[in-house]
Each structure stands twice: as C-alpha cells, then as structure tokens.
Design a protein around this motif. Structure first.
Motif, PDB file in Angstrom:
ATOM      1  N   GLY A   1      72.863  67.806  17.851  1.00 36.23           N
ATOM      2  CA  GLY A   1      71.154  67.435  17.775  1.00 36.23           C
ATOM      3  C   GLY A   1      70.399  68.418  18.532  1.00 36.23           C
ATOM      4  N   VAL A   2      71.035  69.285  19.070  1.00 37.75           N
ATOM      5  CA  VAL A   2      70.188  70.399  19.922  1.00 37.75           C
ATOM      6  C   VAL A   2      69.190  70.958  18.698  1.00 37.75           C
ATOM      7  CG1 VAL A   2      70.283  72.561  21.177  1.00 37.75           C
ATOM      8  CG2 VAL A   2      71.987  70.687  21.777  1.00 37.75           C
ATOM      9  N   ARG A   3      67.907  71.313  18.994  1.00 35.95           N
ATOM     10  CA  ARG A   3      67.054  71.834  18.095  1.00 35.95           C
ATOM     11  C   ARG A   3      66.507  73.154  18.913  1.00 35.95           C
ATOM     12  NH1 ARG A   3      62.956  67.411  17.650  1.00 35.95           N
ATOM     13  NH2 ARG A   3      61.908  68.532  15.943  1.00 35.95           N
ATOM     14  N   LEU A   4      66.622  73.326  19.921  1.00 31.77           N
ATOM     15  CA  LEU A   4      66.009  74.321  20.711  1.00 31.77           C
ATOM     16  C   LEU A   4      66.632  74.727  22.071  1.00 31.77           C
ATOM     17  CD1 LEU A   4      63.386  76.304  21.375  1.00 31.77           C
ATOM     18  CD2 LEU A   4      62.228  74.272  22.469  1.00 31.77           C
ATOM     19  N   VAL A   5      67.084  76.047  22.025  1.00 32.53           N
ATOM     20  CA  VAL A   5      67.605  76.643  23.167  1.00 32.53           C
ATOM     21  C   VAL A   5      66.602  77.501  23.917  1.00 32.53           C
ATOM     22  CG1 VAL A   5      69.495  77.967  24.356  1.00 32.53           C
ATOM     23  CG2 VAL A   5      69.905  76.530  22.188  1.00 32.53           C
ATOM     24  N   ILE A   6      66.666  77.372  25.319  1.00 33.48           N
ATOM     25  CA  ILE A   6      65.374  78.039  25.973  1.00 33.48           C
ATOM     26  C   ILE A   6      66.292  79.093  26.958  1.00 33.48           C
ATOM     27  CG2 ILE A   6      63.549  78.249  27.543  1.00 33.48           C
ATOM     28  CD1 ILE A   6      62.446  75.588  26.179  1.00 33.48           C
ATOM     29  N   ALA A   7      66.342  80.375  26.967  1.00 31.38           N
ATOM     30  CA  ALA A   7      66.871  81.237  28.074  1.00 31.38           C
ATOM     31  C   ALA A   7      66.195  82.284  28.378  1.00 31.38           C
ATOM     32  CB  ALA A   7      68.230  81.711  27.438  1.00 31.38           C
TER      33      ALA A   7
ATOM     34  N   ASN B   1      72.525  84.231  14.424  1.00 27.65           N
ATOM     35  CA  ASN B   1      73.320  83.093  14.054  1.00 27.65           C
ATOM     36  C   ASN B   1      72.483  81.798  14.016  1.00 27.65           C
ATOM     37  OD1 ASN B   1      75.282  84.759  13.236  1.00 27.65           O
ATOM     38  ND2 ASN B   1      76.761  84.219  15.031  1.00 27.65           N
ATOM     39  N   ALA B   2      71.680  81.662  15.103  1.00 27.76           N
ATOM     40  CA  ALA B   2      70.853  80.347  15.425  1.00 27.76           C
ATOM     41  C   ALA B   2      69.749  80.444  14.473  1.00 27.76           C
ATOM     42  CB  ALA B   2      70.240  80.423  16.790  1.00 27.76           C
ATOM     43  N   ASP B   3      69.136  81.522  14.213  1.00 26.83           N
ATOM     44  CA  ASP B   3      67.988  82.009  13.523  1.00 26.83           C
ATOM     45  C   ASP B   3      68.406  81.324  11.869  1.00 26.83           C
ATOM     46  OD1 ASP B   3      66.674  83.180  15.307  1.00 26.83           O
ATOM     47  OD2 ASP B   3      66.509  84.943  14.417  1.00 26.83           O
ATOM     48  N   ASN B   4      69.825  81.924  11.389  1.00 22.20           N
ATOM     49  CA  ASN B   4      70.069  81.801  10.352  1.00 22.20           C
ATOM     50  C   ASN B   4      70.368  80.298   9.875  1.00 22.20           C
ATOM     51  OD1 ASN B   4      69.928  84.546   9.600  1.00 22.20           O
ATOM     52  ND2 ASN B   4      72.231  84.883  10.210  1.00 22.20           N
ATOM     53  N   ILE B   5      70.862  79.445  10.988  1.00 18.54           N
ATOM     54  CA  ILE B   5      70.819  78.042  10.681  1.00 18.54           C
ATOM     55  C   ILE B   5      69.761  77.138  11.063  1.00 18.54           C
ATOM     56  CG2 ILE B   5      73.595  78.150  10.672  1.00 18.54           C
ATOM     57  CD1 ILE B   5      73.337  76.833  13.444  1.00 18.54           C
ATOM     58  N   GLY B   6      68.823  77.749  11.265  1.00 19.57           N
ATOM     59  CA  GLY B   6      67.360  76.970  11.511  1.00 19.57           C
ATOM     60  C   GLY B   6      67.354  76.375  12.908  1.00 19.57           C
ATOM     61  N   LEU B   7      68.040  76.935  13.970  1.00 21.72           N
ATOM     62  CA  LEU B   7      68.035  76.515  15.311  1.00 21.72           C
ATOM     63  C   LEU B   7      67.126  77.459  16.087  1.00 21.72           C
ATOM     64  CD1 LEU B   7      69.247  75.004  17.757  1.00 21.72           C
ATOM     65  CD2 LEU B   7      70.914  76.608  18.014  1.00 21.72           C
ATOM     66  N   PHE B   8      66.211  77.033  16.936  1.00 19.57           N
ATOM     67  CA  PHE B   8      64.972  77.814  17.377  1.00 19.57           C
ATOM     68  C   PHE B   8      65.439  78.076  18.843  1.00 19.57           C
ATOM     69  CE2 PHE B   8      62.476  75.125  14.676  1.00 19.57           C
ATOM     70  CZ  PHE B   8      61.654  76.088  14.062  1.00 19.57           C
ATOM     71  N   THR B   9      65.352  79.303  19.162  1.00 18.39           N
ATOM     72  CA  THR B   9      65.523  79.813  20.376  1.00 18.39           C
ATOM     73  C   THR B   9      64.465  80.433  20.913  1.00 18.39           C
ATOM     74  OG1 THR B   9      66.282  82.146  19.446  1.00 18.39           O
ATOM     75  CG2 THR B   9      67.961  80.385  19.612  1.00 18.39           C
ATOM     76  N   SER B  10      64.081  80.347  22.350  1.00 24.16           N
ATOM     77  CA  SER B  10      62.916  80.847  22.972  1.00 24.16           C
ATOM     78  C   SER B  10      63.142  81.314  24.385  1.00 24.16           C
ATOM     79  CB  SER B  10      61.854  79.784  23.002  1.00 24.16           C
ATOM     80  OG  SER B  10      60.559  80.322  23.775  1.00 24.16           O
ATOM     81  N   THR B  11      62.338  82.214  24.933  1.00 28.67           N
ATOM     82  CA  THR B  11      62.422  82.794  26.185  1.00 28.67           C
ATOM     83  C   THR B  11      61.255  82.351  27.047  1.00 28.67           C
ATOM     84  OG1 THR B  11      61.099  84.857  25.613  1.00 28.67           O
ATOM     85  CG2 THR B  11      63.774  84.822  25.659  1.00 28.67           C
ATOM     86  N   ASP B  12      60.220  81.203  26.412  1.00 33.39           N
ATOM     87  CA  ASP B  12      59.091  80.812  27.015  1.00 33.39           C
ATOM     88  C   ASP B  12      59.508  79.540  27.779  1.00 33.39           C
ATOM     89  OD1 ASP B  12      56.594  80.126  27.656  1.00 33.39           O
ATOM     90  OD2 ASP B  12      56.023  79.488  25.646  1.00 33.39           O
TER      91      ASP B  12
END
Length: 657
Positions: A110-116, A126-137
């Motif tokens: 159920g995780v949709r966004l990882v911020i680091a 890999n996250a991009d490729n399955i549509g999982l958003f990642t952000s440094t904001d």
C-alpha cells in the motif's frame, strides 16, 4: 493530475520506539524522528528468503529486516494493516541488491510514496518502473499530513524527462506500450568532443525513441542496446509472470541468442538455516523450476547449478558459476554493453565494457525490445597511484575507498567509477574485477577499466580470443569528470570493515582488542576468482607446511566462483593444502554471500570474517560479519581471530621450525 495520500507516515529512524509509534499512526515531526536511518538496504526492506515470492505475498513483508537499536521493529503485515502510504528515511535509501522485490513489496503493501534524503540508483529506477513515487522533498510531509492533494508534477520534480514520463505512464511496461513501438539505432557515434570511455560506449549503443535523445548527455534519460542480457533464478519467475500477464503467450523475445540464464544462488539452499527453518526450500525449488521452464520454452542458453553429487560425476561439460563472474569468463568483451539482474553486474567492467545492474521490469522490457533504460551518469576518475604493497589486494583498496568521507557521504552515488593510474597497470583482470564489482557498494552506476595488454592477455589465456584493441577504447585526455580522487596505493594497508556496512572500513592494525571469529568464508563473485584462490592458497599452503590447521573453534569455507576457478585450483595442486588445514570446499554458487548456503551464521552471537562484498544487517545470517581480503580471511581462520598473513607469520616465527 493530483494525488492525495493517507496521513499516516512511517518514519524509518534509529530509535525503534519511534518507528513503532509512527507505524501505529502517531503524528510525528522530523525533529521527533531524528536521526533518520541512513543506508536502509534492500536486504532490510525485503530479506533474501522473501524473494521466493513475486506477487501480492510480497506485500506482507516490507521492512521485516529493518534494524534499529538492535531490534527489527516492523513485523509481517504491519505496513499493510496500519494503512501506511508514505515512508520516510535518510540518505542512500535502497542500498545493495538490484532486487525489484523491495519496491514491489512496498507497493503491494500500500505504500505509494517514499521520501528520503537520497536514493540508490537501482532502487529508484526499479521504483519508477512499477509506478512507485520517490522524492527528496521533505516539504511534502506537512502537506500530506494536512490532507493536501499533491500534483504529480511536484512528485517528479527534478527527475529527468524519461523518469517523469515513465512514472506518469504508470510504469515502464505501460510506457513501452505507448512510446517504444519504434526503437531504432542512433546514427553516428555521438558528438565530436572529448569523452570518457563510458560515454563513447553508450554513444555507440544509443537508441532513439519518441521521448529520448539519440545522443544523450549526462543527466538525460536514455535507452541503449545491450550486447548481453542475463538473469538469474530470483528474478526469472517474476519477469516471466510479468511478461505473460502483459503480453500473453508465446512471447516474441528480442534476439534471444543474446540472453543468458543462470542458476547461481540456490545450489546449497538445503543447507541454508534461514531457508530450512522457514520451510522455504520447496519455494526455492519451484522458483528454479519456473526459470528452467522459461529458458526451455524460449530456447535460451542456460547455466544450471552444480550440486555436490553432480560435481563428483562432472565430466567438464557443466560450465557453472556466479552469473556476473561467468559473464566475464565467457561472454563480455571490451566496448560492449552488458546488463544483468544483479547489482554486481559491473564485474565485467574490468574488461572495458559498460556493465550495470537492472531490476526485473527493466529486464522484462529489455527481453521484449532489446532496449535498456538508464539515466546517463557523470563519471568519477579514480586514480590509483603508487605500487601496491605485498599482502595488499584490490579488496583492501576498495575497502579504503569505501571508508573515504567523500564516498561515505554519497559522493559516488549513481556515478561511473573509472579506475586508472599506475597501480591499475599492476593489477591483473581478476583484481580489477574486484574494483568494478564493488562499485555497487560504492554506490556507483558502474565501474570501468580501459582495456589494455592485460585485457588482451586475459581474453587470450582464459577464452582463446585474440582480441585487437581499437584506438577509441580509452578516455580522451580532455574528457570531463565530476571529480578526480587520488589514492596512494603504497600507503593502503590490509583493511577490514566493521559489521553493518561495507563503508565501516579501517586498517586491520587499528582494531585494538582481538576479535575472535567463529566462521571464515572465502568466496562470492568478489572473492571467488582465480587470483583470490591464489591468495587463499598462499596462506593455507604456508600453514599446512608448518603443521597448522584451522583453529578448533572456527569453520573455514572456500567456495569457487565458477567451475573454471575450481579446475584452476585442481590443476595447480591447491586442493591438497585446503584439505590439510581443514577447509570445506564448496561448488560454485553465491552461497553465504546471499545467506543461502554454508558459511552463513546461525546465531546472532557468531562472528564471521568474510571476503564477500557487503555486510548489511542480516546479510550472511544473523551474526556479525567483518569484511576482509582473501589473505586476511585465510590467515584469520588459522589464527582464530582477525589477523593479517604478515602478523600470522610473525606470531608463529619463534615457535615454528
């Protein structure tokens, strides 16, 4: 397009109680959670036994290996049950393996966004490729908690255009269906300007698509044609499931002759305490069978595992070994592009090719199109000066590099490590492969060494190829680098890395108090090559000749990286010394490096000295793992404590004849 996230936020920090409070939905601030955990590895997000799953079952397990304060505070089903959609961590999130299972487990939970604060390259792709958003904001945190909808454009801010397009399409396979119907070779070999060897090879393999440039510059998203694509058993079932569910059966694979399938992680799974205790051996065997069916269905060249019984009956026809080591021994050539589903694919960069690891979706897309995605990185020039002292190996050099503050702070993340200098000329190809292999631990995209007469010798003697170097196969004198790092190899001593991270390096002589060991392991792709076994043998032959054996409380395991290495040892007469000191010899496999065979610890109190490439929590078992060079591993096994070969000889000088 706007997205709204559940306000529950999981903070991955150094205090287990804070992790548990956030997991239960308590509203915490960054100040409450500090310090955030840096270096959260894919081994912690999805421990190796979980990789036998490739579907919704993964969603039960994210972060079950995550360590904080000596505990693992996140249990099975905890993320899914608590409705967590946003996860926050520190620097270099997603270190380690190329396993796409990690972001997949997060997304299934159920995780949709990882911020680091920062991400490792393979994890984020890999996250991009399955549509999982990642952000440094981190500015998103308060807005999410307030229930504000976030624009997708904000979530992809700062990403290259290709990454943004893939995320907006919902992942790489959907993107490919929309934009990769026409993939063509780029014309020419790139711009007429000084370039690195890496840039030249990429230019010669660049592909043009609707959304990518024919000749990409650093920072651009791009696709390249791969000369070789390889995969192993922990990924093939997942890739096959993905492809068949998307495109049906049968598949029209692109150039199947350039695809190689390896069974290299599971030879000794029945002796893996982790897998046996959890009842996972049947899952692993089913996973292997799924790969064998896929390879048979599509006529792919395959290297199957070599069991002990098969080894005794082997007539030399079964060529087996660790995938990336096998690629250097049998397939890769200077100037080529090699991609594989393993973070240590840069191993083949020692031959002067561009070799890098990808995840399952990237490989599935490459199976269908021949195109492999990358964001063109900048290069670091690593100048290895001076003469390498006797008793010091490439493993010591890379542990020294890993301990540099600039590298520990993430200065190598996503970069190309180009190794050059006087010391490189002194290193044989096997030793160069240790450097390029461990760019995975350095955080790099890949490692590369310009081919030279040593490369020609290696190809002629190991593979019977008379390779002719071409003038373009070197970096231009005025090529641009992001940074140049000089290492005086004459001043590098035998090194070790303390348990927990390969970056915890220090000179062996600086440890202070003796460190008693229970297990010594020599093997893996990094340290299972011919030259590594030359080092093991030099120590153990000396010990055997002086009547010494492995210390009574220590188990020593030596595992060949490939059958060619095993045959080399037999032909050189090494096996006599190994047997006399009491080492157990293991057939080619990743083994204890992946916590899937003998040499893994079975108790958290056990201490291992290992020549493998990484010692993240849980890697190699529940015990503590020190990293060291092949001669230090062998000497420590005899001494019963961490010790260099020189020190071992000094200690026994007065008592031996």
């Amino acid at each position: 397009m706007m997205l709204r996230f559940a306000p529950k936020i999981l903070w991955l920090c150094s205090t287990p109680e804070i992790v548990e409070r956030s997991l239960c939905g308590e509203a915490l601030t960054l100040a409450d959670a500090a310090p955030l955990r840096d270096d959260v590895s894919t081994d912690e997000i999805t421990p190796l036994p979980i990789l036998t799953h490739w579907d919704d079952q993964l969603g039960r397990h994210p972060y079950t290996g995550f360590a904080a304060g000596g505990r693992t505070p996140i249990g099975i089903d905890a993320v899914r049950a608590n409705g967590i959609e946003v996860v926050i961590a520190g620097k270099r999130y997603g270190k380690g393996s190329s396993r796409e299972h990690s972001p997949a487990a997060e997304k299934f939970a159920g995780v949709r966004l990882v911020i680091a604060e920062s991400f490792e390259r393979i994890y984020r792709q890999n996250a991009d490729n399955i549509g999982l958003f990642t952000s440094t904001d981190f500015g998103l945190v308060d807005r999410i908690r307030a229930g504000e909808a976030i624009a997708v454009d904000e979530l992809v801010a700062g990403r290259d255009a290709l990454a943004a397009a893939i995320l907006k399409a919902g992942g790489l396979l959907r993107f490919g269906q929309q934009f990769m119907r026409e993939v063509r070779e780029a014309e020419g070999t790139g711009p007429d300007r000084p370039r690195t060897l890496f840039e030249k090879i990429v230019a010669r393999h660049a592909l043009a698509t609707e959304l990518t440039e024919a000749h990409p510059a650093p920072g651009d998203g791009a696709f390249v044609r791969a000369d070789w694509r390889f995969i192993h058993e922990y990924y093939t079932g997942m890739a096959a499931h993905m492809l068949h569910s998307t495109f049906g059966r049968p598949l029209a694979l692109h150039d199947p002759q350039s695809i190689v399938v390896f069974e290299d992680h599971t030879s000794y799974v029945s002796e893996s305490p982790t897998h046996v205790r959890a009842g996972l051996v049947p899952n692993v065997l089913a996973m292997c069978e799924a790969q064998r069916r896929f390879a048979a269905d599509y006529g792919l060249r395959s290297h199957r595992t070599l069991t002990e019984d098969e080894a005794r009956a082997d007539d030399g026809r079964n060529v087996a070994g660790i995938s990336h080591a096998m690629m250097a021994e049998h397939y890769a050539l200077p100037g080529q592009v090699v991609v594989g589903t393993d973070s240590h694919t840069p191993h083949s960069g020692a031959l002067g090719c561009v070799a890098f690891g990808v995840g399952t979706t990237d490989m599935a897309n490459a199976f269908m199109t021949g195109a492999v995605r990358l964001t063109v990185p900048q290069s670091l020039r690593i100048v290895l000066d001076g003469r390498v002292p006797a008793g010091v190996t490439a493993k010591d050099i890379v542990l020294h590099l890993l301990a540099l503050p600039r590298i520990r702070a993430g200065g190598g993340v996503g970069r190309v490590f180009e190794f050059t200098g006087d010391a490189i000329a002194q290193l044989a190809t096997d030793e160069r492969a240790t450097l390029t292999n461990m760019t995975a631990e350095l955080g790099g995209f890949t490692g590369i060494v310009a081919p030279d007469e040593e490369t020609v010798r290696f190809l002629r003697e190991r593979r019977g190829i008379d390779f002719v170097l071409q003038p373009w196969m070197r970096s231009d004198a005025d090529a641009v680098y992001a940074e140049t790092i000089h290492v005086d190899c004459a001043r590098v001593p035998p090194m070790v890395a303390r348990p927990g991270d390969p970056g915890n390096g220090l000179p062996l002589a600086d440890i202070g108090e003796p460190v008693r060991i229970d297990i010594a392991y020599g093997g893996s792709c990094t340290a299972g090559k011919r030259e590594d076994f030359d080092h093991y043998h030099a120590v153990l032959r000396w010990a055997a000749d002086h009547g010494l054996r492995v210390a009574p409380h220590v188990s020593l395991y030596l595992q060949f990286g490939t059958t060619a290495v095993r045959d080399h040892c037999a032909q050189r007469g090494y096996l006599d010394a190994f047997e006399k000191v009491g080492a157990r010899l293991l057939q080619p496999s990743c083994g204890a490096c992946g916590n899937c065979g003998p040499g893994s610890s079975i108790d958290e109190k056990q201490v291992t000295v290992s020549a493998i490439n990484r010692n993240f929590p849980g890697r190699g078992g529940p015990g503590q793992v020190w990293l060291a060079s092949p001669p230090t591993v062998a000497a420590s096994a005899i001494a019963g404590e961490l010790m260099s070969f020189d020190e071992l000889r000094r200690r026994h000088a007065s008592s031996l004849p």
